[in-house]
Motif scaffolding. Structure first.
Motif, short mmCIF file in Angstrom:
data_model
loop_
_atom_site.label_atom_id
_atom_site.label_comp_id
_atom_site.label_asym_id
_atom_site.label_seq_id
_atom_site.Cartn_x
_atom_site.Cartn_y
_atom_site.Cartn_z
N PRO A 237 0.99 -1.10 -0.13
CA PRO A 237 -0.22 0.07 0.25
C PRO A 237 0.96 1.38 0.49
CG PRO A 237 -0.86 -1.50 1.18
CD PRO A 237 0.39 -2.36 1.02
N ASP A 238 2.16 1.41 1.06
CA ASP A 238 2.96 2.72 0.94
C ASP A 238 3.21 2.69 -0.64
OD1 ASP A 238 4.00 0.25 1.17
OD2 ASP A 238 6.20 1.64 2.63
N LYS A 239 3.54 1.48 -1.09
CA LYS A 239 4.38 1.67 -2.45
C LYS A 239 3.29 2.11 -3.82
CE LYS A 239 8.83 1.10 -1.88
NZ LYS A 239 9.55 1.64 -1.70
N LEU A 240 2.08 1.04 -3.41
CA LEU A 240 1.18 2.00 -4.22
C LEU A 240 1.17 3.75 -4.22
CD1 LEU A 240 -0.77 1.44 -6.43
CD2 LEU A 240 -3.04 0.25 -4.51
N ALA A 241 0.68 4.11 -3.25
CA ALA A 241 0.43 5.72 -2.45
C ALA A 241 1.36 6.05 -3.73
CB ALA A 241 0.04 5.87 -1.01
N GLU A 242 2.54 6.01 -3.11
CA GLU A 242 3.56 6.52 -3.95
C GLU A 242 3.84 6.60 -5.29
OE1 GLU A 242 7.56 6.61 -2.89
OE2 GLU A 242 7.35 5.00 -0.93
N LEU A 244 0.82 6.16 -7.18
CA LEU A 244 0.14 7.75 -7.12
C LEU A 244 -0.13 9.11 -7.06
CD1 LEU A 244 -3.35 5.30 -6.21
CD2 LEU A 244 -2.31 5.29 -8.52
N ASP A 245 0.44 9.31 -6.32
CA ASP A 245 1.01 10.88 -6.20
C ASP A 245 2.15 11.36 -6.82
OD1 ASP A 245 -0.20 10.74 -3.77
OD2 ASP A 245 1.93 10.61 -2.26
N GLY A 246 3.07 10.20 -6.96
CA GLY A 246 4.11 11.09 -8.42
C GLY A 246 3.29 10.38 -9.25
N VAL A 247 2.27 10.10 -9.80
CA VAL A 247 1.40 9.99 -11.56
C VAL A 247 0.55 11.01 -11.84
CG1 VAL A 247 -0.03 8.75 -13.06
CG2 VAL A 247 1.84 7.16 -12.28
N GLY A 248 0.16 10.93 -10.83
CA GLY A 248 -0.99 12.64 -9.75
C GLY A 248 -0.61 13.96 -10.92
N ALA A 249 0.96 14.06 -10.09
CA ALA A 249 1.50 15.74 -10.08
C ALA A 249 2.12 15.57 -11.39
CB ALA A 249 2.86 14.88 -8.60
N VAL A 250 1.78 14.38 -12.15
CA VAL A 250 2.66 14.73 -13.08
C VAL A 250 1.69 14.66 -14.47
CG1 VAL A 250 3.71 13.53 -15.60
CG2 VAL A 250 4.43 12.52 -13.52
#
Length: 275
Positions: A237-242, A244-250
């Motif tokens: 879950p922590d990696k998935l959240a990372e 999603l955060d990174g792709v969302g920022a892009v």
């Protein structure tokens, strides 16, 4: 370079059908899978149905029933075979008849079909054993059609998305490969499937039908779909959240949306002799 690697670019190398944990992981959130995964071009569904000798269709790896519902809508009678009971249960709630089994091990009980289809699923089937099973259940003149979406975001977005995967999930084998067009990545999968059909025999020469289209995604729409890919269905879950955060920022830097270029490719062959 693609947003994510194709579904067969896994640690199992050139034999994704042996990666059973990943192959049967998509039911972890069947509702999200069904809601977010794109349907197939109507023109492809209609062409496959028209090129088959009758309406009886066997859907291999039917999942939640996305393509099955499309074939039902053009008048086909569809039976699904699905190894993940969670996906099968979801498909049944949508009105699809489904039997739970790996296609290679499934007992057709003497039943035959006018078409055997597989939507984004044939790479999880042994290419030779799967083609042999299809040959057993297809009537003469019946059609085998395995289809996948080949997709590519704009180049700048693709590079930025790939950078997120490299940073958060550095051990992915795809990270060690040089950037290539999406079609080149998928072509190895299509070639392996075609070779399996040729090895079994009794089919016409496999051919590819291409159906290009586009779809625009908002930030929320793409982040909703992303957890359904094989690389992330079992991600901590922590990696998935990372991710999603990174792709969302892009996507935010792109103005909150982007347009994905798709080509849906159907690898298809006709049963030329009885089993």
């Amino acid at each position: 370079m693609t947003t994510i690697p194709p579904e067969d670019a896994r640690p199992s190398g050139n034999e994704p059908h042996k990666a059973r944990q990943m192959a049967e992981s998509f039911g972890v959130d069947a509702e999200r899978y069904d809601r977010t995964r794109p349907a197939y071009p109507d023109a492809m569904v209609e062409r496959i149905a028209a090129a088959s000798p009758g309406p009886d269709v066997l859907d291999v790896g039917c999942g939640t029933g996305i393509e099955a519902r499309q074939f039902q809508a053009v008048g086909c009678k569809v039976l699904g075979v699905e190894p993940d009971a969670r996906m099968a249960d979801f498909a049944r709630r949508g009105g699809l008849e489904v039997e739970v089994a790996r296609f290679e091990d499934w007992d057709p009980a003497g039943r035959t079909f006018d078409a055997v289809i597989a939507g984004t699923a044939w790479h999880w089937v042994d290419p030779v054993a799967g083609a042999a099973q299809a040959a057993r259940v297809l009537r003469p003149g019946g059609r085998l059609a395995a289809f996948n979406h080949v997709f590519e975001p704009p180049p700048a977005a693709a590079e930025a998305f790939a950078a997120v995967f490299r940073r958060v999930l550095p051990d992915l084998p795809i990270n060690a490969q040089p950037p290539r067009p999406a079609m080149d990545l998928y072509q190895a999968m299509f070639t392996k499937a075609a070779d399996g059909i040729r090895e079994v025999g009794g089919f016409s020469e496999p051919e590819q039908w291409h159906f290009p289209w586009e779809r625009s995604y908002t930030r929320d729409e793409w982040l909703d779909q992303l957890p359904t890919i094989g690389l992330l269905t079992r991600c901590p879950p922590d990696k998935l959240a990372e991710v999603l955060d990174g792709v969302g920022a892009v996507i935010d830097t792109l103005g909150g949306s982007f347009t994905m270029t798709y080509t849906t490719v159907a690898l298809t062959a006709t049963r030329t002799t009885p089993a």
